[in-house]
Design an enzyme around this catalytic site. Sequence first.
Site, mmCIF file in Angstrom:
data_model
loop_
_atom_site.group_PDB
_atom_site.id
_atom_site.type_symbol
_atom_site.label_atom_id
_atom_site.label_comp_id
_atom_site.label_asym_id
_atom_site.label_seq_id
_atom_site.Cartn_x
_atom_site.Cartn_y
_atom_site.Cartn_z
ATOM 1 N N ASP A 171 8.105 -6.282 13.673
ATOM 2 C CA ASP A 171 6.747 -6.093 14.181
ATOM 3 C C ASP A 171 6.814 -4.815 15.010
ATOM 4 O O ASP A 171 7.504 -4.779 16.035
ATOM 5 C CB ASP A 171 6.343 -7.303 15.042
ATOM 6 C CG ASP A 171 4.922 -7.145 15.590
ATOM 7 O OD1 ASP A 171 4.421 -6.003 15.666
ATOM 8 O OD2 ASP A 171 4.320 -8.170 15.953
ATOM 9 N N ARG A 198 6.163 -6.760 8.857
ATOM 10 C CA ARG A 198 6.176 -8.146 9.347
ATOM 11 C C ARG A 198 5.985 -9.121 8.197
ATOM 12 O O ARG A 198 6.170 -10.311 8.364
ATOM 13 C CB ARG A 198 5.158 -8.350 10.456
ATOM 14 C CG ARG A 198 3.774 -7.965 10.103
ATOM 15 C CD ARG A 198 2.838 -8.147 11.260
ATOM 16 N NE ARG A 198 1.501 -7.845 10.794
ATOM 17 C CZ ARG A 198 0.441 -7.721 11.559
ATOM 18 N NH1 ARG A 198 0.559 -7.908 12.858
ATOM 19 N NH2 ARG A 198 -0.722 -7.442 11.062
ATOM 20 N N ILE A 247 -8.189 5.209 0.516
ATOM 21 C CA ILE A 247 -7.079 5.039 -0.434
ATOM 22 C C ILE A 247 -7.113 3.597 -0.933
ATOM 23 O O ILE A 247 -7.268 2.665 -0.131
ATOM 24 C CB ILE A 247 -5.712 5.321 0.243
ATOM 25 C CG1 ILE A 247 -5.711 6.672 0.982
ATOM 26 C CG2 ILE A 247 -4.583 5.246 -0.785
ATOM 27 C CD1 ILE A 247 -5.862 7.907 0.139
ATOM 28 N N GLY A 294 0.776 -1.235 0.000
ATOM 29 C CA GLY A 294 0.000 0.000 0.000
ATOM 30 C C GLY A 294 0.805 1.281 0.000
ATOM 31 O O GLY A 294 1.721 1.470 -0.795
ATOM 32 N N THR A 317 -5.888 0.592 -1.413
ATOM 33 C CA THR A 317 -4.786 -0.295 -1.002
ATOM 34 C C THR A 317 -5.393 -1.615 -0.542
ATOM 35 O O THR A 317 -6.608 -1.707 -0.343
ATOM 36 C CB THR A 317 -4.013 0.300 0.203
ATOM 37 O OG1 THR A 317 -4.874 0.241 1.348
ATOM 38 C CG2 THR A 317 -3.564 1.726 -0.043
ATOM 39 N N PRO A 318 -4.546 -2.622 -0.298
ATOM 40 C CA PRO A 318 -5.072 -3.887 0.221
ATOM 41 C C PRO A 318 -5.905 -3.711 1.489
ATOM 42 O O PRO A 318 -6.882 -4.427 1.688
ATOM 43 C CB PRO A 318 -3.803 -4.708 0.493
ATOM 44 C CG PRO A 318 -2.821 -4.198 -0.511
ATOM 45 C CD PRO A 318 -3.110 -2.725 -0.654
ATOM 46 N N TYR A 322 -10.478 1.531 15.772
ATOM 47 C CA TYR A 322 -9.632 2.115 14.728
ATOM 48 C C TYR A 322 -9.638 3.642 14.829
ATOM 49 O O TYR A 322 -8.586 4.288 14.851
ATOM 50 C CB TYR A 322 -10.121 1.666 13.353
ATOM 51 C CG TYR A 322 -9.252 2.168 12.219
ATOM 52 C CD1 TYR A 322 -8.058 1.521 11.905
ATOM 53 C CD2 TYR A 322 -9.619 3.284 11.472
ATOM 54 C CE1 TYR A 322 -7.256 1.980 10.873
ATOM 55 C CE2 TYR A 322 -8.829 3.750 10.444
ATOM 56 C CZ TYR A 322 -7.647 3.089 10.138
ATOM 57 O OH TYR A 322 -6.843 3.556 9.122
ATOM 58 N N ASN A 371 4.109 4.276 9.451
ATOM 59 C CA ASN A 371 2.989 4.001 8.545
ATOM 60 C C ASN A 371 2.255 2.699 8.852
ATOM 61 O O ASN A 371 1.070 2.579 8.565
ATOM 62 C CB ASN A 371 3.543 3.978 7.109
ATOM 63 C CG ASN A 371 2.588 3.323 6.138
ATOM 64 O OD1 ASN A 371 1.617 3.927 5.691
ATOM 65 N ND2 ASN A 371 2.856 2.050 5.800
#
Length: 258
Positions: free
Chosen positions: A60, A38, A190, A17, A192-193, A155, A87
């Site tokens: 990690d 990771r 965005i 991402g 991304t995965p 989140y 990030n």
Amino acid sequence: MQRYAGKVALITGGASGMGRATAKRLAAEGAKVALTDRQAEAGAKVAAEIGNDAIFLEQDVTSEAGWPNVIRAVQARLGALHVLVNNAGIGGTMKGATPEQETLDGWRRIHSVNLEGVFLGCKYGIPAIREAGGGAIVNISSLAAMQGTPALAAYGASKGAVRQFTKTVAIHCAYRGYNIRCNSVHPGPIDTPMLQDLLSRGGTVDPAEGRRKFIEQVPLKTLGRPEDIAAAVAFLGSDDARFITGEELLVDGGMNAI
Ligand SMILES: NC(=O)c1ccc[n+]([C@@H]2O[C@H](COP(=O)([O-])OP(=O)(O)OC[C@H]3O[C@@H](n4cnc5c(N)ncnc54)[C@H](O)[C@@H]3O)[C@@H](O)[C@H]2O)c1
């Protein structure tokens, strides 16, 4: 533009991402880049794609013991550390993630990566950037830090804390004359995965429908690209932003302006 000539940048979550796009962008602007993740195989692949001096280190970000090793490895292999991009992050499921449904384990898991990972990065990154004579930290927060997120309670809370902690780090470093700026970037949706994963586990709507709904909510009527975030990070980490610290930069197609 070679705004990063002579600079070393460390990007966490660089295997995918926006971390991947940011590593590529900073390298294209002349940085020596270290990316950590990771996901070892995917991370090593990104470093190989970048080539030159780019290195991958398995990490990690929730492991406090790992941070000093990562920083030392970057200093040993690339010479210094000037720019840190915190990030790495994990999303929510949108299922069972309301304030009433979220479990304490789920809450802690999300805070452990999204908030504690950023705290540890700053804690161990600041002395290293000082040793290099100064630089910048960019923390990836979210649009979720600015709004109520009833379907993504943990989140949103974790990203809100990153927004506040960024200002604390900025002022801490400024008052001590460290020559380290610290800012947060707040992505909207965005492509991304992480977003694809969120949509595929969204529950009531199918992923294509969820995607269409997301796009409908964006004033610019498109999803963001990882490269849009990379461009914002590249600006905040560079000397072009020398008078900007403790600031929050929305990259959200106008969503927070509604
Ligand atoms: N995609 C979006 O719409 C969006 C919106 C707002 C904020 N964000 C934030 O942007 C950042 C990057 O997300 P993305 O969309 O590129 O997601 P992504 O899933 O494509 O990439 C995240 C990367 O972080 C890594 N990671 C996760 N936990 C880790 C850990 N404990 N240690 C090390 N690496 C770890 C993953 O392996 C992955 O490579 C995250 O902090 C995310 O919360 C994303």
